[in-house]
Scaffold this motif. Structure first.
Motif, PDB file in Angstrom:
ATOM      1  N   VAL A  72     -13.856  -9.568  -3.308  1.00 12.01           N
ATOM      2  CA  VAL A  72     -12.775  -8.698  -2.827  1.00 12.01           C
ATOM      3  C   VAL A  72     -12.149  -9.351  -1.604  1.00 12.01           C
ATOM      4  CG1 VAL A  72     -12.160  -6.411  -1.972  1.00 12.01           C
ATOM      5  CG2 VAL A  72     -13.921  -6.653  -3.741  1.00 12.01           C
ATOM      6  N   ASP A  73     -10.981  -9.976  -1.807  1.00  9.43           N
ATOM      7  CA  ASP A  73     -10.297 -10.660  -0.711  1.00  9.43           C
ATOM      8  C   ASP A  73      -8.791 -10.422  -0.736  1.00  9.43           C
ATOM      9  OD1 ASP A  73      -9.636 -12.110  -2.948  1.00  9.43           O
ATOM     10  OD2 ASP A  73     -10.598 -13.965  -2.290  1.00  9.43           O
ATOM     11  N   SER A  74      -8.351  -9.408  -1.491  1.00  7.79           N
ATOM     12  CA  SER A  74      -6.934  -9.077  -1.595  1.00  7.79           C
ATOM     13  C   SER A  74      -6.817  -7.666  -2.152  1.00  7.79           C
ATOM     14  CB  SER A  74      -6.224 -10.056  -2.542  1.00  7.79           C
ATOM     15  OG  SER A  74      -6.731  -9.901  -3.870  1.00  7.79           O
ATOM     16  N   LEU A  75      -5.598  -7.131  -2.112  1.00  9.10           N
ATOM     17  CA  LEU A  75      -5.390  -5.809  -2.700  1.00  9.10           C
ATOM     18  C   LEU A  75      -5.650  -5.834  -4.205  1.00  9.10           C
ATOM     19  CD1 LEU A  75      -2.211  -4.481  -0.837  1.00  9.10           C
ATOM     20  CD2 LEU A  75      -4.575  -3.694  -0.599  1.00  9.10           C
ATOM     21  N   ALA A  76      -5.242  -6.910  -4.869  1.00  7.15           N
ATOM     22  CA  ALA A  76      -5.428  -6.997  -6.311  1.00  7.15           C
ATOM     23  C   ALA A  76      -6.908  -7.007  -6.686  1.00  7.15           C
ATOM     24  CB  ALA A  76      -4.736  -8.248  -6.858  1.00  7.15           C
ATOM     25  N   SER A  77      -7.701  -7.788  -5.956  1.00 10.42           N
ATOM     26  CA  SER A  77      -9.139  -7.824  -6.262  1.00 10.42           C
ATOM     27  C   SER A  77      -9.816  -6.514  -5.878  1.00 10.42           C
ATOM     28  CB  SER A  77      -9.797  -9.008  -5.558  1.00 10.42           C
ATOM     29  OG  SER A  77      -9.593  -8.967  -4.159  1.00 10.42           O
ATOM     30  N   ALA A  78      -9.320  -5.851  -4.824  1.00  9.30           N
ATOM     31  CA  ALA A  78      -9.858  -4.537  -4.467  1.00  9.30           C
ATOM     32  C   ALA A  78      -9.574  -3.521  -5.574  1.00  9.30           C
ATOM     33  CB  ALA A  78      -9.261  -4.065  -3.142  1.00  9.30           C
ATOM     34  N   GLU A  79      -8.386  -3.591  -6.156  1.00  9.35           N
ATOM     35  CA  GLU A  79      -8.059  -2.704  -7.275  1.00  9.35           C
ATOM     36  C   GLU A  79      -8.981  -2.962  -8.461  1.00  9.35           C
ATOM     37  OE1 GLU A  79      -4.001  -2.602  -8.476  1.00  9.35           O
ATOM     38  OE2 GLU A  79      -3.231  -2.285  -6.450  1.00  9.35           O
TER      39      GLU A  79
END
Length: 306
Positions: A198-205
């Motif tokens: 998790v290192d971006s909004l996309a990966s958090a999503e």
């Protein structure tokens, strides 16, 4: 009536020394300073909820030593109910031994001490505290069977149940997800739970979506300076963080959890509670230390973004 939050979790005394660098194996270094600071994720979240408007009870274990007395005293100063903070004879309180170097890198050794003695039977002795709560918060710095008991009992009582899965070293038991209202990991914890970096909004999503598929009802991933991501299976919402000048990020996540719980217990909407928790967390990073950095309700109410 004031909203009631019960925190079931850890109390640690942080023993912090600063040195020019971290010692090598077998080496003795001269340190520059030493302080003791009350901490532990459970106690930090209890202090945050209390300072931010909730009536709080703490359920945990300390040793029958001076640190145990100091940890209780730190909570009592915040008017936190400590009737369920049990002193265990013949054992130390939980401690974190922390060495910090000139570049703010650190090495930490944690001794569970009394935290390891918080058993399901101890929690069951204080079931009346859980029954009186509006919101119940757990973390993972006490035995897993104790967390499972607390989550199950909170669900049976129909309370709002929050799990902050910290520290996380792998996936949660599958049976836990159905007992949670809110699962609140940070980036590294979300990665440990899902295997997704998790290192971006996309990966958090992507991580939030996986946790929802596993059975979580609602997920909030805290993202530091990026704010937080809320997901409930119907929508995914990004909440940007307030802009501040950071000094020390210690206890920012605990401040968010405590602030979110306090606001939710007082009837705020999820969006309002998240925004409230984020302001509290942002204020905490402008100050040094763990519990000393946690703001009060008046600080949050008076916050004006820069």
């Amino acid at each position: 009536m004031q909203a009631k939050v019960v925190v079931i979790g850890s109390l640690n005394m942080d023993l912090v020394t600063r040195a020019e660098r971290l010692p090598r194996a077998g080496e003795t270094l001269a340190g520059e300073s030493f302080i003791t600071v009350p901490g532990g994720k459970g106690a930090n979240q209890a202090v945050a909820a209390a300072r931010l408007g909730a009536q709080v009870s703490m359920v945990g274990c300390v040793g029958d030593d001076a640190y145990g007395e100091q940890l209780r005293a730190a909570l009592l100063v915040e008017q936190i109910d400590c009737d369920a903070v049990t002193a265990v004879p013949g054992i130390s309180s939980g401690v974190a031994l922390i060495v910090v170097d000139a570049s703010s890198q650190n090495a930490i050794v944690i001794v569970a001490g009394g935290n390891g003695r918080l058993t399901p039977e101890v929690v069951a002795r204080f079931d009346s505290k859980l029954a009186e709560a509006d919101v119940i918060i757990c973390q993972l710095e006490v035995p897993m069977d104790t967390v499972e008991h607390a989550l199950q009992r909170a669900r049976e009582l129909g309370k709002i149940v929050i799990l902050n899965p910290a520290p996380a070293s792998g996936p949660l038991p599958a049976s836990w997800f159905s007992m949670l209202d809110y699962l609140i990991p940070n980036e590294s914890e979300a990665a440990a739970l899902t295997g997704i970096t998790v290192d971006s909004l996309a990966s958090a999503e992507a991580a939030a979506s996986q946790l929802l598929k596993a059975g979580a009802a609602k997920v909030i991933i805290t993202l530091g300076a990026l704010g937080s991501l809320f997901a409930d299976g119907q929508r995914i919402t990004h909440f940007p963080a307030p802009k501040v000048q950071p000094v020390d990020t210690t206890a920012a996540g605990d401040t968010f959890v405590g602030g979110f719980a306090a606001a939710l217990a007082q009837g705020k909407s999820e969006a309002e509670a998240i925004a409230f928790g984020q302001i509290a967390a942002a204020l905490s990073v402008t100050r040094a230390g763990a519990q000393p950095s946690i703001p009060r309700l008046s600080d949050v109410q008076g916050f004006r973004p820069s």
